[in-house]
Design a protein around this motif. Sequence first.
Motif, PDB file in Angstrom:
ATOM      1  N   TYR A  10     -35.902 -20.156 127.798  1.00  0.00           N
ATOM      2  CA  TYR A  10     -35.789 -20.948 129.025  1.00  0.00           C
ATOM      3  C   TYR A  10     -35.240 -20.072 130.153  1.00  0.00           C
ATOM      4  CZ  TYR A  10     -37.130 -25.421 127.145  1.00  0.00           C
ATOM      5  OH  TYR A  10     -37.859 -26.450 126.623  1.00  0.00           O
ATOM      6  N   PRO A  11     -35.594 -20.399 131.410  1.00  0.00           N
ATOM      7  CA  PRO A  11     -35.106 -19.604 132.541  1.00  0.00           C
ATOM      8  C   PRO A  11     -33.603 -19.362 132.465  1.00  0.00           C
ATOM      9  CG  PRO A  11     -36.700 -21.200 133.321  1.00  0.00           C
ATOM     10  CD  PRO A  11     -36.516 -21.466 131.846  1.00  0.00           C
ATOM     11  N   GLY A  12     -33.208 -18.126 132.582  1.00  0.00           N
ATOM     12  CA  GLY A  12     -31.790 -17.776 132.517  1.00  0.00           C
ATOM     13  C   GLY A  12     -31.350 -17.276 131.151  1.00  0.00           C
ATOM     14  N   ASN A  13     -32.114 -17.578 130.112  1.00  0.00           N
ATOM     15  CA  ASN A  13     -31.702 -17.151 128.764  1.00  0.00           C
ATOM     16  C   ASN A  13     -32.262 -15.774 128.445  1.00  0.00           C
ATOM     17  OD1 ASN A  13     -30.208 -19.426 128.495  1.00  0.00           O
ATOM     18  ND2 ASN A  13     -31.760 -20.554 127.337  1.00  0.00           N
ATOM     19  N   CYS A  14     -31.885 -14.822 129.287  1.00  0.00           N
ATOM     20  CA  CYS A  14     -32.341 -13.446 129.136  1.00  0.00           C
ATOM     21  C   CYS A  14     -31.111 -12.549 129.177  1.00  0.00           C
ATOM     22  CB  CYS A  14     -33.290 -13.079 130.279  1.00  0.00           C
ATOM     23  SG  CYS A  14     -32.568 -13.296 131.940  1.00  0.00           S
ATOM     24  N   PRO A  42     -42.749 -17.736 132.615  1.00  0.00           N
ATOM     25  CA  PRO A  42     -43.920 -17.759 133.506  1.00  0.00           C
ATOM     26  C   PRO A  42     -43.448 -17.887 134.959  1.00  0.00           C
ATOM     27  CG  PRO A  42     -43.744 -19.805 132.244  1.00  0.00           C
ATOM     28  CD  PRO A  42     -42.658 -18.916 131.756  1.00  0.00           C
ATOM     29  N   TYR A  83     -36.215 -11.294 128.203  1.00  0.00           N
ATOM     30  CA  TYR A  83     -36.182 -12.597 127.538  1.00  0.00           C
ATOM     31  C   TYR A  83     -36.334 -12.475 126.027  1.00  0.00           C
ATOM     32  CZ  TYR A  83     -35.768 -15.472 131.645  1.00  0.00           C
ATOM     33  OH  TYR A  83     -35.265 -16.087 132.765  1.00  0.00           O
ATOM     34  N   LEU A  96     -42.215 -21.193 136.435  1.00  0.00           N
ATOM     35  CA  LEU A  96     -40.913 -21.767 136.127  1.00  0.00           C
ATOM     36  C   LEU A  96     -39.760 -21.026 136.793  1.00  0.00           C
ATOM     37  CD1 LEU A  96     -41.135 -22.714 132.328  1.00  0.00           C
ATOM     38  CD2 LEU A  96     -41.722 -24.078 134.339  1.00  0.00           C
ATOM     39  N   SER A  97     -40.073 -19.970 137.526  1.00  0.00           N
ATOM     40  CA  SER A  97     -39.004 -19.189 138.143  1.00  0.00           C
ATOM     41  C   SER A  97     -38.591 -19.795 139.473  1.00  0.00           C
ATOM     42  CB  SER A  97     -39.460 -17.746 138.357  1.00  0.00           C
ATOM     43  OG  SER A  97     -38.503 -17.053 139.146  1.00  0.00           O
TER      44      SER A  97
END
Lengths: 30, 196, 196
Positions: free
Chosen positions: B76-80, B109, B186, B112-113
């Motif tokens: 999910y966005p941020g989980n990098c 993708p 990610y 979603l950013s």
Amino acid sequence: PMSGGPCCSHARLARTPYLVLSYVNGLPPI
Amino acid sequence: GITEAQARVIVNNALKLYSQDKTGMVDFALESGGGSILSTRCSETYETKTALLSLFGIPLWYFSQSPRVVIQPDIYPGNCWAFKGSQGFLVVRLSMKIHPTVFTVEHIPKTLSPMGNISSAPKDFAVYGLENEYQEEGQPLGQFTYNQEGESLQMFQALEIPDKAFQIVELRILSNWGHPEYTCLYRFRVHGQPAQ
Amino acid sequence: GITEAQARVIVNNALKLYSQDKTGMVDFALESGGGSILSTRCSETYETKTALLSLFGIPLWYFSQSPRVVIQPDIYPGNCWAFKGSQGFLVVRLSMKIHPTVFTVEHIPKTLSPMGNISSAPKDFAVYGLENEYQEEGQPLGQFTYNQEGESLQMFQALEIPDKAFQIVELRILSNWGHPEYTCLYRFRVHGQPAQ
């Protein structure tokens, strides 16, 4: 059930036994 | 034209592959499956000191994602894992000794950013097989480019199946897609054939 | 009739959208992406004192889901924030200032509910744009109804794209689908156009 509009303490979250996450300095790396 | 039954088969097969971690291939880097992060060499985690965790109003600490998230499936966005700049290293111990054949790199993708772009995505990267975690220059397994206009999940074939088997691989990110401050990883997966 | 190739395209596009958080739209409320819960105003978490955590046989504390789960993607049964009664509030700080255009509310499908119904699902709700977290009456962005006979994930279009941009929104749940004691919120998303 509650009546009326929004009410009471806004510091409510701080009094709950949960870890509260807040972003204080912009977005995290995405 | 195809029949309804044929259409169902196509759908079921697609769903089956999707449910098999989207690739249907063993990921020997996956942390829960036995993979682990050994080192990030000289890359530095990009600390923003923005995600503050508090309890009863008392600030406790700033949270940031560790390199371990690169071998965990949540993207999910941020989980990098974010490292400073556009050049970074990740030394991964695989769950077993394998002849690495394919590498998978994922990024969120663009749709979603929140920024509307994926400039923090890795661009050129190389993978090396290491004898041990301190080896400076391992065996090159290939150099690749993650395409920011491509699919969110991209797979890269090693140039040739290495004769040697490795349990440690090094992912070396050489450039990103333009973010001036950090690069976000990610998920990185390593597929291959277990050594005999 | 359609060809096999056309069927594959349909299936792949559907899976692609599915893999993009099912909506293909940025969720500015998502916690990992920079969203956070500011307040629940006067709603009270419904404490059941039923999930007891222990270590070495020693009871430690009762666990219950915090409001943060509403902006986290896991929507397995039980991973909701429950508030007492059928009227609740949630003040969410978005990852950035946007003109909110669409809201997504999710609940578990009835098929997965051990009770066989989703009476704890929210029914009528309203969303407001706030200038700051203490504002009592923000700008109405719309009033909607989550349909218990509808899809698990439902999207609601704001009546009109607001002129103003907001980084704080208030979700006000006005009724539920019949549960006498609490209402469960699984996930709330906010989509829109970033402010210039």
